[in-house]
Scaffold this motif. Structure first.
Motif: not given
Length: 658
Positions: A9, A197, A200-201
């Protein structure tokens, strides 16, 4: 195309190129995403040439041209409002204006799961406005999370505007990488490493966004069978980029850099050998000279950093393939020619200031006295009519006085083009010189210039900059470029030097001719141009702004005087020299302006409304408190207060030319 990173990622983004519509691995065009929103304000008129895509979240199959088919081997490609879905993320696209529009595409795309937003933009520079695009990018990624890749053009591209780069990458409300704002480089690579990520967090923490996203309509997805992030997670992870602080240039720096980059790009594209400037020793022409000097400094700096394209361009300009510019003044001597054009009305003060500035910036400078040319033209007039005009100070009428000023100004333009075309020939060099104009935006809006005088040129780097900003720039240039003569130039009263001297001293000043100060003119211009004020609305605003220093009658007289001058001189707007666009205050809308170019200077309804309003507000306004120097008095105000035009300001030169 992305660099492989040994961590899941994490991706390096090449911000300057929009690479995601084409899969280089499979040599396929994945998607053609048309522009959905067009820009039709300011310097843009996109609807003249294009039609926006109106089918929201719809895709059609487009048969590719034969030449593309031979390369990719595909028969069709999706065309429309869609996103690209890779195995590990989703990529959406905005094009230029869509970021600025209230209904920006990134909102809906973000709610539908798009994590990477790519924008290929053509946004031009404006003074004090660099923060606008940055704020939009940070807010776009802060509101609902995501990574925004903003790629902007750089250079003039033969236009009046300068596309100033500033390509950048935003992540969750922060800028993590950026390109330079003003540079001579044709191509710049902006790279950032991010962790998907983190997006997304960030989004999961915005619970209200998650609730809206649950009911968000879906975009058509074009599936791409590849990963942007590598699957190999062995080894150490590459560190992700952290937020950076964006340092903005001061307006004085923007004037030093933006027009200089624009002049360089225009010069190298034109194929000419340099610039020619009539240097008067005043603020305007000094500003133009300093901008060219700044251009030479940028060229020398770029060459010293190893920019081979700039080196090749400058060698072509000077017609010497072994030349390496090492000193800005030496480069100026080769490509920048200045001339002080004197008549019997020119003073030693301005002549000396021009010579000193030329020596300090490094231009190839010379002096001419073309009074014999003026006399020859006047002799022709006398031989035909039997009459000779005389100056107003010697008993002549306003018409005679104006004509004598205008002929000097127009002959300066003729002489400028003669020398520009032949000075390189004199030096046995090929090509010619581009003539630079030096009329500021205030004078253009008021019409304080002669039609087809020395303000008529090939390009004008200061035509969109106000007098106040130019003075601030000269203070900056004096220190930054070590040009001490600028202190004397800024302190001298602006003058056209078109009327007879008194004891070899200047008897004519611009502000006296105009019947207003440059500070006042700047306010008139911004109210007229940026706020679209007519006479009455401008009067209403200024009675409030100037309530402590002017009575309602004085404000009315000033506004009427400006609008009379504006009306009778609007025809000059049609022939303005193409100028560098610096802000919305610029007069470059003359290319699109379909309004009349000769207004009724009586403004009957508007002036009557002002007179009626003066009676109504007079008792409500506080008594005017006179402050020393706050509101200069001009004889033209009393002449004009009756509402009847009587010749008034004669302009610089020829402010009343119809």
């Amino acid at each position: 195309m992305h660099r492989q990173r040994k961590y899941l990622n994490q991706i390096d983004f090449f911000c300057h190129l929009n690479l995601y519509n084409y899969n280089f691995a499979s040599r396929k065009v994945l998607l053609i995403r048309p522009k959905i929103m067009l820009c039709d304000d300011g310097n843009y008129r996109e609807s003249r040439w294009f039609t926006p895509w109106k089918k929201v979240r719809e895709v059609e199959e487009y048969h590719v041209p034969r030449m593309i088919r031979q390369i990719t081997g595909q028969e069709t490609v999706p065309f429309g409002d869609a996103v690209i879905s890779t195995r590990d993320t989703c990529i959406g696209f905005e094009i230029c204006e869509e970021l600025w529009n209230p209904m920006s595409s990134h909102i809906a795309m973000g709610l539908d799961g798009v994590e990477l937003f790519v924008n290929s933009s053509g946004s031009y520079m404006e003074l004090r406005k660099a923060y606008v695009a940055v704020d939009l990018i940070t807010l776009a990624s802060r509101k609902s999370g995501g990574c925004y890749l903003f790629s902007n053009l750089r250079g003039c591209d033969g236009q009046r505007v300068y596309f100033n780069g500033c390509s950048c990458i935003g992540l969750n409300g922060d800028i993590v990488a950026r390109g330079s704002q003003y540079d001579l480089k044709d191509v710049e690579l902006v790279v950032a490493t991010i962790d998907l990520e983190d997006i997304r967090t960030y989004r999961n923490l915005l619970r209200s966004r998650c609730q809206v996203a649950a009911s968000s309509p879906s975009y058509p997805r074009v599936k791409a069978e590849f990963d942007l992030s590598p699957n190999d997670i062995s080894g150490l992870a590459a560190p992700t980029c952290q937020a950076i602080k964006w340092e903005y240039h001061a307006p004085e720096e923007e004037i030093a850099l933006g027009p200089a980059c624009w002049l360089w790009d225009y010069l190298r594209r034109s194929g000419q050998g340099g610039y020619f400037l009539p240097l008067s020793g005043g603020v305007d022409s000094a500003s133009t000279a300093c901008i060219v000097h700044s251009m030479c400094r940028l060229v020398v700096s770029s060459v010293s950093r190893g920019d081979t394209q700039v080196l090749s361009d400058v060698r072509n300009l000077v017609s010497d393939q072994s030349y390496v510019p090492m000193d800005p003044k030496e480069l100026c001597k080769r490509i920048f020619f200045t001339c002080y054009m004197a008549t019997e009305n020119s003073s030693d003060d301005t002549k000396n200031r021009a010579a000193n500035l030329a020596e300090q910036v490094g231009s190839y400078h010379f002096n001419i006295n073309f009074m014999s040319v003026v006399d020859a033209v006047l002799f022709v007039f006398k031989s035909v009519t039997g009459k000779s005009p005389i100056y107003g100070s010697r008993g002549g009428t306003p018409r005679e006085n104006l004509a004598l000023q205008n002929i000097q100004a127009r002959l300066r333009m003729v002489m400028a083009y003669l020398f520009a075309q032949l000075m390189l020939w004199v030096q046995n060099r090929p090509g010619g010189l581009l003539v630079l104009g030096s009329a500021n935006v205030d004078e253009a809006l008021r019409g304080y210039m002669t039609k087809y005088d020395c303000s008529s040129a090939d390009v004008n780097p200061i035509g969109g900059i106000s007098k106040g900003d130019l003075k601030g720039f000269l203070h900056y240039a004096m220190l930054k470029f070590d040009l001490p003569i600028l202190k004397e130039i800024v302190g001298a009263p602006p003058t056209a030097e078109l009327e007879p001297l008194v004891g070899n001293k200047i008897a004519q000043t611009d502000e006296q001719d105009m019947g207003m100060t440059y500070a006042e003119l700047g306010q008139y211009g911004r109210l007229r141009k940026q706020l679209c004020c007519g006479p009455f609305s401008m009067f209403c605003k200024l009675t409030e702004t100037w309530s402590k220093s002017c009575s309602a009658e004085e404000v009315a007289a000033k506004v009427k005087h400006f609008y009379r001058c504006y009306a009778i001189n609007r025809h000059k707007m049609t022939v303005l020299t193409p100028s560098y666009h610096a802000e919305t205050y610029s007069p470059d809308d003359n290319r699109f302006d379909l309004r009349p170019f000769l207004y009724n200077n009586k403004w009957t309804w508007q002036f009557r409304a002002i007179d009626n309003h003066v009676k109504e507000v007079k008792s409500a306004l506080p008594s005017p408190r006179k402050e020393s120097g706050a509101v200069p008095k001009y004889s033209s105000l009393s002449r004009e207060s009756s509402g009847t035009y009587k010749g008034g300001s004669q302009g610089r030169p020829g402010g009343v030319e119809v």
